[in-house]
Design an enzyme around this catalytic site. Structure first.
Site, PDB file in Angstrom:
ATOM      1  N   ASP A 169       1.203  -1.105   0.004  1.00  0.00           N
ATOM      2  CA  ASP A 169       0.037  -0.175  -0.566  1.00  0.00           C
ATOM      3  C   ASP A 169       1.538   1.336  -0.062  1.00  0.00           C
ATOM      4  O   ASP A 169       0.638   2.359   0.198  1.00  0.00           O
ATOM      5  CB  ASP A 169      -0.617   0.405   0.882  1.00  0.00           C
ATOM      6  CG  ASP A 169      -0.347   0.034   2.619  1.00  0.00           C
ATOM      7  OD1 ASP A 169       0.931  -0.101   2.749  1.00  0.00           O
ATOM      8  OD2 ASP A 169      -0.608   0.205   3.389  1.00  0.00           O
ATOM      9  N   SER A 170       2.305   1.156  -0.172  1.00  0.00           N
ATOM     10  CA  SER A 170       3.076   2.249  -0.247  1.00  0.00           C
ATOM     11  C   SER A 170       3.271   2.895  -1.853  1.00  0.00           C
ATOM     12  O   SER A 170       3.277   3.965  -2.059  1.00  0.00           O
ATOM     13  CB  SER A 170       4.144   1.336   0.245  1.00  0.00           C
ATOM     14  OG  SER A 170       4.958   0.829  -1.027  1.00  0.00           O
ATOM     15  N   ASP A 178      -1.011  -5.953  -0.231  1.00  0.00           N
ATOM     16  CA  ASP A 178      -1.259  -5.456   1.260  1.00  0.00           C
ATOM     17  C   ASP A 178      -2.831  -5.175   1.127  1.00  0.00           C
ATOM     18  O   ASP A 178      -3.115  -4.923   0.259  1.00  0.00           O
ATOM     19  CB  ASP A 178      -0.289  -4.072   0.940  1.00  0.00           C
ATOM     20  CG  ASP A 178       0.492  -3.616   2.236  1.00  0.00           C
ATOM     21  OD1 ASP A 178       0.102  -4.406   3.346  1.00  0.00           O
ATOM     22  OD2 ASP A 178       1.430  -3.135   1.712  1.00  0.00           O
ATOM     23  N   LYS A 234      -1.419  -9.326   3.047  1.00  0.00           N
ATOM     24  CA  LYS A 234      -0.496  -9.022   4.205  1.00  0.00           C
ATOM     25  C   LYS A 234      -1.191  -7.720   4.878  1.00  0.00           C
ATOM     26  O   LYS A 234      -1.978  -7.173   4.739  1.00  0.00           O
ATOM     27  CB  LYS A 234       0.754  -8.174   4.010  1.00  0.00           C
ATOM     28  CG  LYS A 234       1.544  -7.691   5.386  1.00  0.00           C
ATOM     29  CD  LYS A 234       2.957  -7.194   4.986  1.00  0.00           C
ATOM     30  CE  LYS A 234       2.917  -6.225   4.055  1.00  0.00           C
ATOM     31  NZ  LYS A 234       2.666  -4.783   4.240  1.00  0.00           N
ATOM     32  N   GLU A 265      -1.231  -5.532   8.426  1.00  0.00           N
ATOM     33  CA  GLU A 265      -0.749  -5.267   9.841  1.00  0.00           C
ATOM     34  C   GLU A 265      -1.322  -4.801  11.162  1.00  0.00           C
ATOM     35  O   GLU A 265      -2.753  -5.313  11.139  1.00  0.00           O
ATOM     36  CB  GLU A 265      -0.312  -3.459   9.284  1.00  0.00           C
ATOM     37  CG  GLU A 265       0.332  -3.474   8.210  1.00  0.00           C
ATOM     38  CD  GLU A 265       0.084  -1.800   8.328  1.00  0.00           C
ATOM     39  OE1 GLU A 265       0.032  -0.854   8.730  1.00  0.00           O
ATOM     40  OE2 GLU A 265       0.877  -1.160   6.595  1.00  0.00           O
ATOM     41  N   GLU A 274       9.335  -3.950  10.579  1.00  0.00           N
ATOM     42  CA  GLU A 274       9.332  -2.611  10.257  1.00  0.00           C
ATOM     43  C   GLU A 274      10.027  -1.529  11.522  1.00  0.00           C
ATOM     44  O   GLU A 274       9.531  -1.304  12.294  1.00  0.00           O
ATOM     45  CB  GLU A 274       8.173  -1.488   9.472  1.00  0.00           C
ATOM     46  CG  GLU A 274       8.686  -0.572   8.916  1.00  0.00           C
ATOM     47  CD  GLU A 274       7.460  -0.280   7.736  1.00  0.00           C
ATOM     48  OE1 GLU A 274       6.672  -1.324   7.385  1.00  0.00           O
ATOM     49  OE2 GLU A 274       7.834   0.900   7.839  1.00  0.00           O
TER      50      GLU A 274
HETATM   51  O1  KIV Z   1       3.270  -1.387   1.515  1.00  0.00           O
HETATM   52  C1  KIV Z   1       4.819  -1.224   1.760  1.00  0.00           C
HETATM   53  O2  KIV Z   1       5.967  -1.151   1.074  1.00  0.00           O
HETATM   54  C2  KIV Z   1       5.003  -2.507   2.624  1.00  0.00           C
HETATM   55  C3  KIV Z   1       6.915  -2.767   3.394  1.00  0.00           C
HETATM   56  C4  KIV Z   1       7.047  -1.253   4.499  1.00  0.00           C
HETATM   57  C5  KIV Z   1       6.875  -3.853   3.616  1.00  0.00           C
HETATM   58  O3  KIV Z   1       4.132  -2.439   3.247  1.00  0.00           O
END
Ligand code: KIV
Length: 273
Positions: free
Chosen positions: A46-47, A85, A114, A116, A183
């Site tokens: 989600d970055s 994500d 993934k 969080e 992280e």
């Molecule tokens: O969204 C992302 O890029 C991440 C990484 C920082 C692990 O979750």
């Protein structure tokens, strides 16, 4: 060869496995480059909100937008495990929402998702796992918590906070996640959590002892707009190369040297114009 979630789960360095390599990608070229480079996992992170869409945080992407980027990554047909994500608010409401949203990402092409957070997210994690969808955890600095944390800060800096993080990691492992991202924590915390768990840890700013590492594509390649975090190693400066190349193109157009005859279609003999 694409690694399944069970195959990834077995990848502990303590058992002699090579460190896992994960990089983010958000589109077909990124996935193609990453797969050709031989990474073990591509994370459609989600970055994308920060590095592709220009937002200050990751809170501004939806499941539909994440699915769009997963489809773009899969268009490269990477022979690599693709993790998607789950974005903010896709698993924070009813557990049924979490399952439906995880399924949307799997149907877009992801091999796992993934999520969080620690114990507070266990109902959602259990529900997604019960739907036969492999889950990767994410602890330490969880960017979706940026407002609650008061910024992007190093986590687990006291003994109590480190113990709490370890307890969260153990809870995720007991729930059945196949790996966990850690992280922005002191290296000693990355080491301790890694040796305490039977599942692999994947570090990003968690020191050298985790079972794998992950970096954001734009950070690694020097494509980002901002100063990268301390934990980033920038392997290229493609942003500078891109600006130079586009400036040269602009100069050639303005000087009348682009396109050349070789870059133009020849005129057919019967063309009168
Ligand atoms: O969204 C992302 O890029 C991440 C990484 C920082 C692990 O979750």
């Amino acid at each position: 060869m694409k690694l399944s979630a069970p195959a990834l789960r077995a990848r502990k360095r303590a058992n002699g496995s090579a460190p896992l390599v994960m990089v983010t990608a958000y589109d077909e070229p990124g996935a193609r480059f990453a797969a050709a480079a031989g990474v073990d996992m591509i994370l459609v992170g989600d970055s994308v909100a920060n590095v592709m869409l220009g937002h200050e945080d990751t809170l501004h992407v939806t499941v539909e937008e994440m699915a769009h980027h997963v489809r773009a990554v899969k268009a490269a047909r990477p022979d690599v495990h693709v993790v998607a994500d789950m974005p903010w608010m896709s698993y924070h409401t009813e557990v049924a929402d979490a399952v439906r949203n995880a399924a949307t990402l799997i149907r877009a092409g992801a091999d796992s998702v993934k999520i969080e957070g620690g114990r507070v997210r266990l109902p959602a994690i259990h529900a997604v796992l019960d739907a036969e969808i492999p889950v990767m955890g994410h602890l330490g600095l969880t960017p979706q918590s940026v407002l609650a944390l008061g910024g992007f800060k190093v986590q687990a800096k006291t003994d109590d906070a480190a113990d709490l993080l370890l307890a969260e990691a153990r809870a995720l492992e007991a729930a059945g996640v196949y790996a966990v991202v850690i992280e922005a924590v002191p290296s000693a915390v990355g080491t301790k959590v890694t040796s305490a768990l039977a599942i692999p840890t994947i570090g990003i700013g968690a020191g050298p002892d985790t079972d794998g590492q992950v970096l954001v594509f734009h950070d690694l390649l020097g494509l980002g707009a901002r100063q990268p975090a301390k934990f980033v190693r920038q392997y290229a400066n493609l942003g500078e190369l891109a600006t130079q190349a586009i400036a040269q193109y602009a100069a050639d157009v303005r000087a009348g040297t682009f396109p050349s005859a070789a870059e133009s279609y020849p005129n057919p003999e019967n063309l009168s114009h």
